[in-house]
Design an enzyme around this catalytic site. Structure first.
Site, PDB file in Angstrom:
ATOM      1  N   ASP A  45     -10.911  -6.651  -3.011  1.00 38.81           N
ATOM      2  CA  ASP A  45      -9.867  -7.333  -3.787  1.00 38.81           C
ATOM      3  C   ASP A  45      -8.745  -7.824  -2.879  1.00 38.81           C
ATOM      4  OD1 ASP A  45     -11.304  -6.629  -6.055  1.00 38.81           O
ATOM      5  OD2 ASP A  45     -10.044  -4.892  -6.500  1.00 38.81           O
ATOM      6  N   ASP A  87      -4.055  -6.560  -7.908  1.00 37.37           N
ATOM      7  CA  ASP A  87      -4.274  -7.596  -6.885  1.00 37.37           C
ATOM      8  C   ASP A  87      -4.987  -8.793  -7.499  1.00 37.37           C
ATOM      9  OD1 ASP A  87      -3.199  -5.842  -4.985  1.00 37.37           O
ATOM     10  OD2 ASP A  87      -5.168  -5.094  -4.382  1.00 37.37           O
ATOM     11  N   HIS A  90       0.854  -1.185   0.000  1.00 37.18           N
ATOM     12  CA  HIS A  90       0.000   0.000   0.000  1.00 37.18           C
ATOM     13  C   HIS A  90       0.894   1.240   0.000  1.00 37.18           C
ATOM     14  CE1 HIS A  90      -3.509  -2.470   1.790  1.00 37.18           C
ATOM     15  NE2 HIS A  90      -3.612  -2.377   0.480  1.00 37.18           N
ATOM     16  N   ASP A 143      -1.316  -1.596   4.795  1.00 39.99           N
ATOM     17  CA  ASP A 143      -1.460  -0.477   5.718  1.00 39.99           C
ATOM     18  C   ASP A 143      -2.780  -0.660   6.458  1.00 39.99           C
ATOM     19  OD1 ASP A 143      -1.685   1.882   7.085  1.00 39.99           O
ATOM     20  OD2 ASP A 143      -1.613   3.175   5.324  1.00 39.99           O
ATOM     21  N   ARG A 172      -7.588 -14.437   0.936  1.00 38.56           N
ATOM     22  CA  ARG A 172      -8.358 -15.685   0.993  1.00 38.56           C
ATOM     23  C   ARG A 172      -7.778 -16.719   0.033  1.00 38.56           C
ATOM     24  NH1 ARG A 172     -12.084 -18.450  -1.439  1.00 38.56           N
ATOM     25  NH2 ARG A 172     -12.714 -17.048  -3.075  1.00 38.56           N
ATOM     26  N   HIS A 221     -10.170  -0.580  -2.606  1.00 38.03           N
ATOM     27  CA  HIS A 221     -10.282  -1.911  -3.214  1.00 38.03           C
ATOM     28  C   HIS A 221     -10.144  -3.012  -2.158  1.00 38.03           C
ATOM     29  CE1 HIS A 221      -6.032  -0.995  -3.049  1.00 38.03           C
ATOM     30  NE2 HIS A 221      -5.719  -2.227  -3.369  1.00 38.03           N
ATOM     31  N   GLY A 268      -2.750  -1.933  -7.701  1.00 39.60           N
ATOM     32  CA  GLY A 268      -3.771  -2.688  -6.960  1.00 39.60           C
ATOM     33  C   GLY A 268      -5.196  -2.239  -7.244  1.00 39.60           C
TER      34      GLY A 268
END
Length: 139
Positions: free
Chosen positions: A90, A60, A8, A80, A96, A87, A55
């Site tokens: 995402d 991502d 980030h 962060d 996950r 997002h 991202g």
């Protein structure tokens, strides 16, 4: 090993510093990164990095796609946690996917350092076995 690097905005300097500190380890692997993060790593280290979109523009998800195809071996994602990200869904999906496919994931410098030291020792050779199984299954 294929290693994704994501950071980030408020963590980009930290990831560039981290990549610089472990340049000798990373030069033996294939690096992938989201847009600006990848460019900053290239400029600071001279390491070759395959870059995706930023991202928020889908980077991502591009990395997530490689994870879902079992084509990524490790993710270093300096998040962060104190700043809201537009997002966020995402980001959650990427994390996950790492869990679903048992991809080692570091979300801060402390855990990233542990993964890199394991990489140096050869602790992730099991990923080679997984790739061989995938290759043999597809023949």
């Amino acid at each position: 090993m294929k290693i994704a690097m994501i950071a980030h905005d408020m963590k980009k300097d930290d990831l560039v510093q981290f990549a610089t500190a472990y340049k000798q380890v990373f030069e033996n692997h294939e690096l992938y990164a989201t847009g600006t993060t990848g460019l900053r790593i290239i400029e600071a280290t001279g390491l070759p990095v395959t870059r995706f979109q930023s991202g928020p523009l889908g980077g991502d998800q591009e990395i997530g796609s490689l994870i879902a195809k079992n084509e990524m071996d490790m993710v270093i994602f300096f998040r962060d946690p104190l700043t809201a990200q537009p997002h966020e869904p995402d980001i959650s999906a990427l994390i996950r996917l790492c869990d679903v496919y048992s991809i080692p994931l570091a979300t801060n410098m402390g855990s990233a350092e542990i993964l890199v030291h394991g990489l140096e020792r050869g602790d992730f050779k099991w990923r080679t076995i997984i790739h061989e199984k995938e290759f043999n299954k597809n023949e």
